[in-house]
Structures are given as structure tokens and as C-alpha cells.
Design an enzyme around this catalytic site. Sequence first.
Site, short mmCIF file in Angstrom:
data_model
loop_
_atom_site.label_atom_id
_atom_site.label_comp_id
_atom_site.label_asym_id
_atom_site.label_seq_id
_atom_site.Cartn_x
_atom_site.Cartn_y
_atom_site.Cartn_z
N ARG A 63 0.84 -1.21 0.00
CA ARG A 63 0.00 0.00 0.00
C ARG A 63 0.87 1.25 0.00
NH1 ARG A 63 -5.49 -1.53 3.29
NH2 ARG A 63 -5.49 -3.72 2.65
N ARG A 121 1.73 0.96 10.29
CA ARG A 121 1.33 1.34 8.93
C ARG A 121 2.58 1.33 8.05
NH1 ARG A 121 -3.42 3.72 7.54
NH2 ARG A 121 -3.86 4.16 9.74
N GLU A 162 -7.48 -0.51 14.87
CA GLU A 162 -8.01 -1.48 13.90
C GLU A 162 -6.97 -2.53 13.52
OE1 GLU A 162 -9.16 -0.01 9.95
OE2 GLU A 162 -8.54 -2.02 9.32
N SER A 210 -10.90 -6.09 9.48
CA SER A 210 -12.00 -5.37 8.84
C SER A 210 -12.89 -6.40 8.14
CB SER A 210 -11.40 -4.39 7.84
OG SER A 210 -12.33 -3.48 7.44
N ARG A 267 1.25 -5.46 11.77
CA ARG A 267 0.39 -4.65 12.65
C ARG A 267 -0.01 -5.41 13.90
NH1 ARG A 267 -4.63 -0.84 10.91
NH2 ARG A 267 -2.98 0.14 9.69
N1 LIG Z 1 -0.40 -0.02 5.67
C1 LIG Z 1 -0.63 -1.07 6.46
N2 LIG Z 1 0.37 -1.56 7.23
C2 LIG Z 1 0.16 -2.64 8.04
N3 LIG Z 1 -1.03 -3.26 8.15
C3 LIG Z 1 -2.05 -2.80 7.38
C4 LIG Z 1 -1.91 -1.70 6.52
N4 LIG Z 1 -3.12 -1.48 5.91
C5 LIG Z 1 -3.96 -2.41 6.39
N5 LIG Z 1 -3.32 -3.21 7.26
C6 LIG Z 1 -3.88 -4.35 8.00
O1 LIG Z 1 -4.73 -5.07 7.10
C7 LIG Z 1 -6.02 -5.16 7.67
C8 LIG Z 1 -7.05 -5.22 6.56
O2 LIG Z 1 -6.94 -4.07 5.75
S1 LIG Z 1 -8.28 -3.40 5.30
O3 LIG Z 1 -7.96 -2.53 4.23
O4 LIG Z 1 -8.89 -2.83 6.45
N6 LIG Z 1 -9.24 -4.56 4.80
C9 LIG Z 1 -8.90 -5.45 3.85
O5 LIG Z 1 -7.84 -5.40 3.25
C10 LIG Z 1 -9.91 -6.57 3.63
N7 LIG Z 1 -9.52 -7.34 2.49
C11 LIG Z 1 -10.00 -7.42 4.88
O6 LIG Z 1 -8.72 -7.89 5.26
C12 LIG Z 1 -6.14 -3.94 8.55
O7 LIG Z 1 -7.15 -4.09 9.52
C13 LIG Z 1 -4.74 -3.90 9.16
O8 LIG Z 1 -4.63 -4.85 10.21
#
Ligand SMILES: Nc1ncnc2c1ncn2[C@@H]1O[C@H](COS(=O)(=O)NC(=O)[C@@H](N)CO)[C@@H](O)[C@H]1O
Length: 422
Positions: free
Chosen positions: A258, A273, A345, A348, A386
Site C-alpha cells: 500500500r 502502517r 483497527e 476489517s 500490525r
Molecule cells: N499499511 C498497512 N500496514 C500494516 N497493516 C495494514 C496496513 N493497511 C492495512 N493493514 C492491515 O490489514 C487489515 C485489513 O486491511 S483493510 O484494508 O482494512 N481490509 C482489507 O484489506 C480486507 N480485504 C480485509 O482484510 C487492517 O485491519 C490492518 O490490520
Amino acid sequence: MQDIRLIREQPELIRQAIADKFIDLDLDLVLGADREVLELRQQVEAMQAERNANAKLVPKASPEERPALIQKGKDLGSELATLEPQLREKEEALRTLLLRVPNIPHASAPVGPSDDDNTELRREGEVPQFAFTPLDHVDLLEGQGWGDPERVARVSGSRSYLLKGDAARLELAVLMFALDLLAERGMEPLSTTALVRPETLVGTGHFPGGEDQVYRIEGEELMLAGTSEVPINSLYAGEMIPEADLPLAFAGFSAAFRSEAGSAGRDVRGLIRVHEFRKVEQYVICRPEEGMQWFEKILANAEAILQALELPYRVVQNSTGDMGAGKHLMYDIETWVPSETKYRETHSCSYLTDWQARRTGLRYKGEGGKPQFVHTLNNTGIASPRILVPFLENHQQADGTVRIPAALRPYLGGKEVLGKPF
Ligand SMILES: Nc1ncnc2c1ncn2[C@@H]1O[C@H](COS(=O)(=O)NC(=O)[C@@H](N)CO)[C@@H](O)[C@H]1O
């Protein structure tokens, strides 16, 4: 994507969803584009029928009549040569607009513009009361020599991470534990790539709108997905899935990438993050009537993982503004982070009814063999690093070592504690 018939028949229902989700879309544009397509399609189809009927007359016509009929056929053909591309253009314009029409939020969703409007449903587990001053996860990693933020930043820039020794094993342990628990609960393990074609991001609903969150591969029609929900959602794209094969339930594992564009300044310290992480993902394709029970099931799966890891958490319901365009129903699970004295969080959980299926072309033969869109759902199983933030902080001991919950010990050679006193 919504059923165009629903938009025509109940535009107010869709206008309400657009308003409640604070989406910038004028439904009249969609309705206008739809009318233009319908009018032009009727005109083209009538003209095609006329040309076909005319073509049948030619061989039976007398020599006197034939030239006029042939000319008529040519005239119709040249008119169609102009109108058919126009129709395709208008259909494409309509589809582009339809991709932005949101799903209808569940009646229970709190209406509001952001996560401030999310509502807490329940808390599970006691937050720890430390008899010592707890460290945050960055200091724990440093104290144990489990990280190397300076060197990895030189190699990968900001929002990168590196785990050494037992911390590296801990990351793999929690991922494997989650995958095993989900497999025991009937989710089929699936190790996937993060490299995907752009249309798969349209299928999940990340596009249009989330383009700035996604890394693109230079010179290739490939991108790096931020979740294995993306490749898994498109595995069966365009297929008619045999009803007997439903439900399809996967425990997907992949790296996730991301850009975190727009998150500047947020969570810059530590593991919360980062640009690249690993996630075990729950993804389900089911018949419409099973959707809500699968929502409960994948939520319970994630809670079982957190309870086994002995982490205190709470479940919140996402507001209409926070859930995003495609969600019908969404709960986040937030796990307690002692150093922030708040829940963050970590999971999700989403139910998207047929909104993704319609954009991806995921169908099955329903009653009487009538093609019907499936429903899709997803939830995080576990995402590392995370999850290591609450894990390390909640399980830290006075001497800086980290207690390992019983469920995880088999994944760490039976160890009950990680690290050395410091
Ligand atoms: N940039 C990031 N760095 C670390 N962990 C992350 C990051 N973005 C998301 N996550 C983790 O990934 C989980 C799911 O991301 S989400 O966008 O909320 N949801 C999804 O991707 C859905 N597909 C369910 O997993 C988050 O709750 C968090 O635990």
C-alpha cells in the site's frame, strides 16, 4: 455495481445510499446515460433487423427490384457502421458511471461521514494492568535487538520494517497459526501473488477511486494489490460457478502493498502502517441467502484468533461514510494497544452482497438454472506486522521479555517466553 433495473425502479433508494455514504455522484447522470443507451440500442437493433430482413429479400427479388434492395442494404450497413460504435461508446460511458454507484448500506449502519461515527458493539478481554511501566513495541524490538529500523530505512525508505531472530519467527508463527485455525474451520488455504491486472481492482471496488493507494509496475499492465481479496475475488471472474461448488471459502495468504498516500504523518513510528506487509485473508463466495450467516462466521473466526492470542479487543460497526462504496455491512475489530491506551483497527469484516460479483462477473445457476450473481464477503484473518504491535505490548513482561500464549507455543518450538531480559 448496482443492478441497473433497481436504479431505474427505485432511484430514491440509490440516492439515499449516495447521500448516506457521502459519495460525489449525480444519479441523474447515470439515469440519463442509461436512457441514451436504451434509445440508441433500440434504434440499432431495429436497423439490424431491417437489414437482415432486407438481405433475405434480395435472392428472391426480381431483377428490377434487386438493385434498390441491395442499395438499401448498403445504406443500412453504412448507417449501422456509424451507430454501432456510438452505441458501444455510450455503453462504456454508462458502465463507467455505474461502477461509481454505491451498495445500499445495511439498515443497522450508523449514518455519518467518518469513523468518528462508528459505534462500539462490544469489548472482549481485559486490557492489561502493568505492575511496571510498559514499553511500546518499538522500544521492545530495540531492547531485544529484534529490529533494525535505521538499516532497513536505508534500503527501503520510510514505512519499511525488518524483524530479526525470534521476532521474525513470531511473525511467521502468527500467520501460520491464523491459517491453520481458518483451515480447521473449513476455509481453504490459498497462497496468492500480490501482482494483479488492473481489472481485478475494479472487481473488488478499489478502482475507480483508490488508484493512489496502489503501486504500479513500470511498463507493465500489473499492479501490487493491497490485499489478497483482490486476486481471489477475480479467480472465478466471468465464470458460471456450479451451485454445488458454493460456498467457496478461502484463507488467502499473500504479501500486501500500500502506498498509504494521504496518511502522511500518521503512525510513522513502528509497525502499524507500512508499505509492505503480510496478511492471511478470509474471502467467501456464497449464495445470497447465506450472506449474513457467513458475515457472522468470518467475524467469529477472527475473534477466535484474537482470543487464542489472548489479545483484548472490541468490535465496532462502521458508519455509512466509513464503510466505503461497496459495503453493505462492515465491522472492524480493534485490538488494544497499551502504548496508545486505545483500541486500533487490526481486522476489517465486510459483506458486499452482489456489488463485487456484478463488477467481476461472478455468477452461479440459481433455481431453475437461472444465472444469478453470488454474494461476496471478506475479513482479515491476521495481518502482520500490525498485529505484532498489540501482541508485543500486551504480552511484554517487566524484564522486557514477551510471554507466548499457549496456542502459539507449538509454532515457536514450545517456547513460553521470547527474548532475553534487558
Ligand atoms: N499499511 C498497512 N500496514 C500494516 N497493516 C495494514 C496496513 N493497511 C492495512 N493493514 C492491515 O490489514 C487489515 C485489513 O486491511 S483493510 O484494508 O482494512 N481490509 C482489507 O484489506 C480486507 N480485504 C480485509 O482484510 C487492517 O485491519 C490492518 O490490520
